[in-house]
Enzyme design. Structure first.
Site, PDB file in Angstrom:
ATOM      1  N   CYS A  91      -2.304  -0.287   7.110  1.00  0.00           N
ATOM      2  CA  CYS A  91      -1.917   0.710   7.377  1.00  0.00           C
ATOM      3  C   CYS A  91      -1.612   1.774   8.758  1.00  0.00           C
ATOM      4  CB  CYS A  91      -2.193   1.711   6.424  1.00  0.00           C
ATOM      5  SG  CYS A  91      -1.498   1.372   4.414  1.00  0.00           S
ATOM      6  N   GLU A 111       1.133   4.053   1.651  1.00  0.00           N
ATOM      7  CA  GLU A 111       1.480   4.238   3.423  1.00  0.00           C
ATOM      8  C   GLU A 111       2.900   3.033   3.463  1.00  0.00           C
ATOM      9  OE1 GLU A 111      -2.770   4.196   3.738  1.00  0.00           O
ATOM     10  OE2 GLU A 111      -1.721   3.495   2.238  1.00  0.00           O
ATOM     11  N   CYS A 161      -6.220   1.662   5.773  1.00  0.00           N
ATOM     12  CA  CYS A 161      -6.755   0.751   6.323  1.00  0.00           C
ATOM     13  C   CYS A 161      -6.212   0.320   7.913  1.00  0.00           C
ATOM     14  CB  CYS A 161      -6.498   0.055   4.865  1.00  0.00           C
ATOM     15  SG  CYS A 161      -4.812  -0.409   5.014  1.00  0.00           S
ATOM     16  N   HIS A 208       0.778  -1.221   0.003  1.00  0.00           N
ATOM     17  CA  HIS A 208       0.000   0.337  -0.097  1.00  0.00           C
ATOM     18  C   HIS A 208       0.712   1.603   0.302  1.00  0.00           C
ATOM     19  CE1 HIS A 208      -4.111  -2.115   1.877  1.00  0.00           C
ATOM     20  NE2 HIS A 208      -3.253  -2.425   0.591  1.00  0.00           N
TER      21      HIS A 208
END
Length: 162
Positions: A95, A64, A92, A62
């Site tokens: 993260c 992040e 999410c 992801h």
């Protein structure tokens, strides 16, 4: 992507969110869900990332996580105290955990995520008092631009689906 940048004095959250949006567009060009992130310390971008789970065959890739990894390498420290993470989409659960472990001081996100967002959209992990680290969270910065980018991406996917 590892070079550090220092913006002119007086730049604000919108500047850094626009940098994250630029990275989200790079993800989109690669066929990835368009989410981008930057880590900022003392007014300088020290980490950059965008979604690459499809291309990397990695569910943890992801934006992040990529930005945190880049910042940690650049600062030679797995802890990032005093840093702000700018991300185009509400984090999410995965993260959020990485953000907490990195000791990020502040998170600024653009669009809310009704399906997986953990700053109140589904649950608010950042508000759990029993956790040992708490970041200041601010959502809605350039939310319309961030949301429009995501909506357009998914609309395009639906058109191409059989």
């Amino acid at each position: 992507m590892n070079d550090l940048e220092t913006p002119a004095a007086g730049l604000d959250d919108e500047f850094f969110m626009r940098e994250a949006l630029s990275l989200a567009r790079a993800a989109e060009c690669l066929g990835e869900v368009p989410v981008g992130a930057v880590v900022v310390q003392d007014g300088r971008i020290v980490g950059r990332g965008f979604n690459t789970p499809i291309g990397e065959s990695d569910p943890t890739a992801h934006a992040e996580v990529a930005a945190l990894r880049d910042a940690a390498r650049n600062l030679a420290n797995y802890r990032l105290p005093g840093c702000t993470l700018y991300v185009t989409l509400e984090p999410c659960a995965m993260c959020a955990g990485a953000i907490m472990h990195a000791r990020i001081a502040r998170v600024v996100y653009g669009a809310r995520d009704a399906k997986t967002g953990v700053h109140g959209s589904v649950v608010d992990l950042f508000a759990v008092e029993r956790l040992n680290h708490h970041a200041v969270i601010e959502g809605g910065i350039l939310a319309e631009e961030c949301s429009t980018l995501l909506s357009g991406f998914f609309a395009g996917r639906r058109k191409r689906s059989p």
